[in-house]
Every structure is written in structure tokens, then in C-alpha cells.
Design a protein around this motif. Structure first.
Motif, PDB file in Angstrom:
ATOM      1  N   THR A 146       0.813  -1.217   0.000  1.00 14.81           N
ATOM      2  CA  THR A 146       0.000   0.000   0.000  1.00 14.81           C
ATOM      3  C   THR A 146       0.850   1.272   0.000  1.00 14.81           C
ATOM      4  OG1 THR A 146      -1.729  -1.170   1.231  1.00 14.81           O
ATOM      5  CG2 THR A 146      -1.863   1.231   1.185  1.00 14.81           C
ATOM      6  N   LYS A 147       1.927   1.267   0.777  1.00 12.53           N
ATOM      7  CA  LYS A 147       2.768   2.461   0.885  1.00 12.53           C
ATOM      8  C   LYS A 147       3.329   2.866  -0.472  1.00 12.53           C
ATOM      9  CE  LYS A 147       6.678   4.382   3.469  1.00 12.53           C
ATOM     10  NZ  LYS A 147       7.710   4.123   4.531  1.00 12.53           N
ATOM     11  N   ALA A 150       0.528   4.123  -2.785  1.00 18.23           N
ATOM     12  CA  ALA A 150       0.139   5.479  -2.394  1.00 18.23           C
ATOM     13  C   ALA A 150       1.185   6.496  -2.851  1.00 18.23           C
ATOM     14  CB  ALA A 150      -0.038   5.552  -0.875  1.00 18.23           C
ATOM     15  N   LEU A 186      -4.842   1.829  -5.993  1.00 20.72           N
ATOM     16  CA  LEU A 186      -4.842   2.107  -4.560  1.00 20.72           C
ATOM     17  C   LEU A 186      -6.193   1.765  -3.929  1.00 20.72           C
ATOM     18  CD1 LEU A 186      -3.423   3.239  -2.063  1.00 20.72           C
ATOM     19  CD2 LEU A 186      -4.202   5.520  -2.727  1.00 20.72           C
ATOM     20  N   ASP A 189      -6.555  -1.908  -3.700  1.00 15.92           N
ATOM     21  CA  ASP A 189      -5.650  -2.471  -2.697  1.00 15.92           C
ATOM     22  C   ASP A 189      -6.292  -2.472  -1.308  1.00 15.92           C
ATOM     23  OD1 ASP A 189      -2.883  -3.389  -1.902  1.00 15.92           O
ATOM     24  OD2 ASP A 189      -3.016  -1.548  -0.707  1.00 15.92           O
ATOM     25  N   VAL A 190      -7.127  -1.475  -1.029  1.00 20.66           N
ATOM     26  CA  VAL A 190      -7.776  -1.388   0.286  1.00 20.66           C
ATOM     27  C   VAL A 190      -9.252  -1.784   0.201  1.00 20.66           C
ATOM     28  CG1 VAL A 190      -6.174   0.330   1.170  1.00 20.66           C
ATOM     29  CG2 VAL A 190      -8.229   1.091  -0.030  1.00 20.66           C
TER      30      VAL A 190
END
Length: 207
Positions: A146-147, A150, A186, A189-190
């Protein structure tokens, strides 16, 4: 779900000779998936099961879409048109709608419509979560975490803004496309999507 008796009273059955044209639309992408027909019993069964049931003119019987393929049309909402002689049903399909294996029975046109393309792109991105990262840039992004995803959104946002400040339209389009793509990754991903974003915009619009 709508009440059968109340809805049935509104329909101009005589006008359509007992067979109501029914347009099926994807509730997420707004893509038109198919056209079918319902008699009163098919409509009642559809409302009872929350899955679309048609009347087959060739087989002269009721048939639930997906009864053999498993590709059901799960009803989200429905509405009659202004003349009460056509029904629009918004659905969440569990697979391709067309018997050819295409998503839509109107595939030649549908796949080229802007917002349909965006919805299909989002689904494709979601499908890359468990793909081989050596064969897919999207899969590689998911594997990076995720980092990093982002970070890429931030980079593309800055580049989009810079292209706008220098009034380079071609570059702005390219950077905006990159931004939308990476934002899609993104969100996926969440476990979010543009539908969730639209819901938030709707809430703000009401406020």
C-alpha cells in the motif's frame, strides 16, 4: 424490494400484449446488458427471488437468467418508464450476461462507452491482485504494498498538477490517465472502488 401487486397495477399490460419489455442494466457501470420480456408470473418470481426471471418466447416458459450457467442477475432496483410499458432493472451480475460469453449482449457498442470502459478497467485491476507479477505491472504494484502504491498516486498527482500549470494539454491528459490508473489500484488495494467514492460524493451533494 418493490411490492408485486402495486407494481403490477401500474403496468400497461394490454399495451404490450401481456409481455413487458425489460432492459437489464449493470448497477455499477450503468452498462446495458440485455433486453428480455416478462409476463406477470415472471415479474412476480423476479421480485420473490430478487433474481431476474424472464418469459422465454421461444421455449414458451419462465426461465431464470443463470439457471444453467450460474450467471444470475441479482436485482438492485427497478423502475417503469413514463408510459408504464417498459421496465428497467438495475442488477449486480454474477458473470457474463450474454450467451456468447460477452459481458453485454450489446458488446460492440458497450465496450467503447467511456464510463463502461472505466468500470471494466477497475474490474481488470482487481483481477490482477493475485496475478503473476512478472507478467503484470499492476500485479507488481499490488505486491509492492500500500505504501508504494500510495507513493505512486502522490507522484502522479504532482505531475498532473505541473502539467496543468504549464498549460500542456497533451501532457496533462497523459498524467491524468496515469493518476486515475494508480488511484484505481490504490482503491482496489484497500478493497474500495469508484462506486464508494461516488457514494461519498452523493452524501456531500445532499448535504
Amino acid at each position: 424490494m418493490h411490492n408485486f401487486k402495486e407494481l403490477n397495477k401500474q403496468i400497461a399490460w394490454q399495451k404490450v400484449n401481456g409481455l413487458l419489455p425489460v432492459i437489464i442494466q449493470d448497477a455499477q457501470s450503468c452498462e446495458v446488458l440485455m433486453l428480455g420480456f416478462m409476463d406477470e408470473k415472471a415479474l412476480e418470481k423476479s421480485l420473490q427471488s430478487s433474481k431476474v426471471v424472464f418469459f422465454s418466447r421461444t421455449k414458451n416458459r419462465l426461465w431464470m437468467k443463470g439457471e444453467q450457467s450460474g450467471n444470475f442477475l441479482n436485482i438492485v432496483d427497478l423502475s417503469l418508464d413514463c408510459d408504464n410499458d417498459t421496465l428497467l432493472i438495475a442488477v449486480n451480475p454474477t458473470g457474463p450476461t450474454c450467451h456468447t460469453g460477452n459481458i453485454s449482449c450489446f458488446e460492440k457498442l458497450s465496450k467503447n462507452l467511456d464510463f463502461v470502459f472505466l468500470a471494466r478497467l477497475q474490474r481488470l485491476i482487481n483481477s490482477r491482485k493475485n496475478a503473476d507479477e512478472n507478467n503484470s505491472y499492476t500485479a507488481k504494484l499490488f505486491k509492492s504494498g500500500t505504501k508504494r502504491i500510495a507513493q505512486k498516486v502522490g507522484e502522479e498527482a504532482v505531475e498532473t498538477a505541473l502539467a496543468a500549470t504549464v498549460k500542456d494539454k497533451d501532457e496533462l491528459l497523459c498524467e491524468a490517465a496515469d493518476l486515475v490508473y494508480h488511484l484505481s489500484v490504490l482503491l482496489a488495494d484497500v478493497n474500495l472502488n469508484f462506486g464508494d467514492v461516488i457514494s461519498k460524493l452523493k452524501q456531500r451533494h445532499k448535504a
